[in-house]
Scaffold this motif. Structure first.
Motif, PDB file in Angstrom:
ATOM      1  N   LYS A 314     -75.949  60.923   3.587  1.00  0.00           N
ATOM      2  CA  LYS A 314     -77.185  60.184   3.803  1.00  0.00           C
ATOM      3  C   LYS A 314     -76.934  58.739   3.397  1.00  0.00           C
ATOM      4  O   LYS A 314     -76.524  58.468   2.263  1.00  0.00           O
ATOM      5  CB  LYS A 314     -78.325  60.781   2.969  1.00  0.00           C
ATOM      6  N   PRO A 315     -77.148  57.766   4.295  1.00  0.00           N
ATOM      7  CA  PRO A 315     -76.913  56.360   3.937  1.00  0.00           C
ATOM      8  C   PRO A 315     -77.763  55.941   2.746  1.00  0.00           C
ATOM      9  O   PRO A 315     -78.917  56.348   2.601  1.00  0.00           O
ATOM     10  CB  PRO A 315     -77.321  55.601   5.206  1.00  0.00           C
ATOM     11  N   ASN A 316     -77.165  55.108   1.873  1.00  0.00           N
ATOM     12  CA  ASN A 316     -77.915  54.557   0.747  1.00  0.00           C
ATOM     13  C   ASN A 316     -78.103  53.052   0.936  1.00  0.00           C
ATOM     14  O   ASN A 316     -77.819  52.505   2.012  1.00  0.00           O
ATOM     15  CB  ASN A 316     -77.209  54.884  -0.580  1.00  0.00           C
ATOM     16  N   GLU A 317     -78.559  52.381  -0.111  1.00  0.00           N
ATOM     17  CA  GLU A 317     -78.881  50.957   0.018  1.00  0.00           C
ATOM     18  C   GLU A 317     -77.665  50.071   0.245  1.00  0.00           C
ATOM     19  O   GLU A 317     -77.800  48.904   0.626  1.00  0.00           O
ATOM     20  CB  GLU A 317     -79.665  50.463  -1.205  1.00  0.00           C
ATOM     21  N   LYS A 318     -76.470  50.602   0.038  1.00  0.00           N
ATOM     22  CA  LYS A 318     -75.254  49.827   0.273  1.00  0.00           C
ATOM     23  C   LYS A 318     -74.735  49.970   1.697  1.00  0.00           C
ATOM     24  O   LYS A 318     -73.731  49.342   2.056  1.00  0.00           O
ATOM     25  CB  LYS A 318     -74.161  50.260  -0.713  1.00  0.00           C
ATOM     26  N   PHE A 319     -75.402  50.776   2.498  1.00  0.00           N
ATOM     27  CA  PHE A 319     -74.855  51.123   3.811  1.00  0.00           C
ATOM     28  C   PHE A 319     -74.594  49.894   4.683  1.00  0.00           C
ATOM     29  O   PHE A 319     -73.593  49.823   5.393  1.00  0.00           O
ATOM     30  CB  PHE A 319     -75.798  52.093   4.538  1.00  0.00           C
ATOM     31  N   LYS A 320     -75.491  48.926   4.647  1.00  0.00           N
ATOM     32  CA  LYS A 320     -75.370  47.778   5.541  1.00  0.00           C
ATOM     33  C   LYS A 320     -74.534  46.635   4.966  1.00  0.00           C
ATOM     34  O   LYS A 320     -74.367  45.603   5.619  1.00  0.00           O
ATOM     35  CB  LYS A 320     -76.767  47.273   5.917  1.00  0.00           C
ATOM     36  N   GLU A 321     -74.017  46.815   3.767  1.00  0.00           N
ATOM     37  CA  GLU A 321     -73.168  45.769   3.190  1.00  0.00           C
ATOM     38  C   GLU A 321     -71.882  45.635   4.010  1.00  0.00           C
ATOM     39  O   GLU A 321     -71.261  46.638   4.369  1.00  0.00           O
ATOM     40  CB  GLU A 321     -72.816  46.087   1.738  1.00  0.00           C
ATOM     41  N   PRO A 322     -71.464  44.406   4.326  1.00  0.00           N
ATOM     42  CA  PRO A 322     -70.233  44.231   5.111  1.00  0.00           C
ATOM     43  C   PRO A 322     -69.002  44.619   4.293  1.00  0.00           C
ATOM     44  O   PRO A 322     -69.001  44.556   3.065  1.00  0.00           O
ATOM     45  CB  PRO A 322     -70.233  42.732   5.428  1.00  0.00           C
ATOM     46  N   PHE A 323     -67.968  45.037   4.988  1.00  0.00           N
ATOM     47  CA  PHE A 323     -66.694  45.324   4.336  1.00  0.00           C
ATOM     48  C   PHE A 323     -65.949  44.016   4.126  1.00  0.00           C
ATOM     49  O   PHE A 323     -65.721  43.257   5.074  1.00  0.00           O
ATOM     50  CB  PHE A 323     -65.853  46.266   5.203  1.00  0.00           C
ATOM     51  N   GLU A 324     -65.592  43.741   2.883  1.00  0.00           N
ATOM     52  CA  GLU A 324     -64.853  42.520   2.571  1.00  0.00           C
ATOM     53  C   GLU A 324     -63.623  42.857   1.737  1.00  0.00           C
ATOM     54  O   GLU A 324     -63.628  43.800   0.937  1.00  0.00           O
ATOM     55  CB  GLU A 324     -65.736  41.528   1.802  1.00  0.00           C
ATOM     56  N   HIS A 325     -62.601  42.067   1.943  1.00  0.00           N
ATOM     57  CA  HIS A 325     -61.374  42.184   1.174  1.00  0.00           C
ATOM     58  C   HIS A 325     -61.313  41.033   0.169  1.00  0.00           C
ATOM     59  O   HIS A 325     -62.057  40.052   0.285  1.00  0.00           O
ATOM     60  CB  HIS A 325     -60.172  42.141   2.123  1.00  0.00           C
TER      61      HIS A 325
END
Length: 413
Positions: A314-325
């Motif tokens: 189940k997606p949580n509040e971090k789901f839409k955070e972009p992937f960054e290196h």
């Protein structure tokens, strides 16, 4: 152009271990104490690793990494036998990922392991002859070992990454809650595998078979030798991806377009591409295309149900955070008695840190005037990948004196 990068996602190590001389554990080694049917287990989440406390033979607590990629109970501290009197037997050789040789370990038997209100008796495991991972200096807290299959196979395990709480339940008592998506998995050689639709680029979409690996800090890794359609992207960083039992894991860091879990789409994902010498030639038990790590899993609440061969997400509040290196080019490790000193272990050539003159063995004393000793290493990691173009003021100690340097973050992949 590919640039050299030491990616210190130190526990990329999907620990692929074959130990035929250790007797297999019983089907459900852990059980609840008394009549309990459920418990809550708080955990620490540092550098995308799940750290839980446990007791061994009544001693502890010891910090262990909870890792679905581990098939047996592993003690990484070679000195633990002396402090708690472990009963060790013959020396064996174990094979893990990395560009190196096999590692020696001793079989340990007759272990009683307690995790919260659960217990496993007469367990066997392996104690490494040397601390191959150096996990304590990596996560900034003492780490004694890794536990995986025996615990996951005994219960229904619900991991709430945002609240940092694991809910442990009897599998037969669990009923899926509203909002969770069920995804079938297979358990092969005591590891969970999932098949997911993976869009590599505009022209290539494959159905990939991935190990679900809570002991990996990255989002996803793909192995180019597993399928000719998996190729290294044009834009990548030449990378040391981490450490395995057998040494360094080298490869590249890039991005893929999309991954689909059930009907949930995840876009523009940072992806590791390990060299064949690090991973491909070591993976002999179960054909697969790569693994799925905590930097992706942490965007969900995840429920593992090994007995039913399913996970629920189940997606949580971090789901839409972009992937960054990492946007600095700095590799950090911790040091000191309290593991709260931060030393630069490597600076990548051509990176922002290299351009402003930061060097290996520099000690970071403060960041934006906040003493580094008051920060967790994960907090520093998040700051170093926070925003392209952001200026960060770093106080560095070198050769007996301190200096302040402005470091400008730069997205590199």
């Amino acid at each position: 152009m590919r640039r050299y990068l030491h990616l210190f996602l130190f526990f990329f190590a999907l620990v692929s271990i074959t130990i035929t001389s250790v007797k297999p554990a019983v089907a459900y080694p852990f059980f609840f104490d008394g009549k309990r049917k459920q418990m809550l287990l708080p955990f620490k989440f540092e550098r995308n690793l799940i750290i839980i406390p446990l007791f061994i033979n009544g001693k502890g607590p010891f910090n262990f990494i909870l890792d679905t990629g581990v098939t047996i109970f592993i003690i990484t501290d070679p000195n633990l036998s002396d402090s708690i009197g472990l009963s060790s037997g013959r020396t064996i050789e174990i094979t893990g990922l990395g560009e190196g040789d096999e590692l020696e370990a001793k079989v340990v038997t007759g272990l009683e392991i307690k995790i919260g209100n659960t217990t496993a008796r007469n367990m066997a495991g392996a104690q490494l002859s040397r601390d191959a991972f150096l996990l304590s200096s990596y996560v900034g807290t003492p780490i004694t070992g890794l536990i995986g299959y025996d615990f996951f196979n005994s219960f229904n395990i619900r991991i709430n990454y945002t609240a940092q709480i694991i809910t442990v339940s009897k599998s037969e008592d669990y009923k899926p809650r509203k909002g969770f998506k069920a995804i079938p998995i297979s358990i092969e050689n005591q590891k969970p595998y999932i098949r997911v639709e993976t869009k590599l680029n505009d022209s290539t979409t494959i159905l990939s078979k991935l190990v679900i690996d809570t002991g990996a800090g990255h989002p996803i890794s793909l192995e180019t030798d597993s399928d000719p359609r998996i190729t290294i992207p044009d834009t990548t960083l030449n990378a040391r991806l981490g450490m395995g039992l057998s040494g360094p894991i080298n490869g590249y860091i890039g991005r893929i377009q999309k991954l689909k879990l059930n009907d949930i789409e995840i876009n523009n994902i940072i992806t590791s591409f390990p060299n064949y010498e690090s991973v491909g030639e070591k993976v002999i038990l179960t054909p697969r295309n790569g693994n799925l790590g905590n930097d992706l899993l942490k965007r969900f609440t995840v429920i593992f149900d090994y007995p039913r061969k399913v996970i629920y997400i189940k997606p949580n509040e971090k789901f839409k955070e972009p992937f960054e290196h990492d946007m600095t080019g700095i590799e950090l490790i911790t040091a000191g008695d309290n593991l709260n000193r931060y030393l630069i272990s490597n600076v990548e050539p051509g990176s922002p840190a290299h351009d402003i003159g930061l060097q290996k063995d520099d000690e970071i004393m403060s960041i934006n005037f906040k003493p580094a000793k008051d920060m967790l290493i994960g907090e520093i990691d998040n700051l170093f990948r926070s925003r392209n173009g952001r200026n960060i003021l770093i106080e560095v100690f070198r050769d007996g004196s301190s200096q302040f340097i402005v470091l400008t973050l730069r997205r590199r992949v």
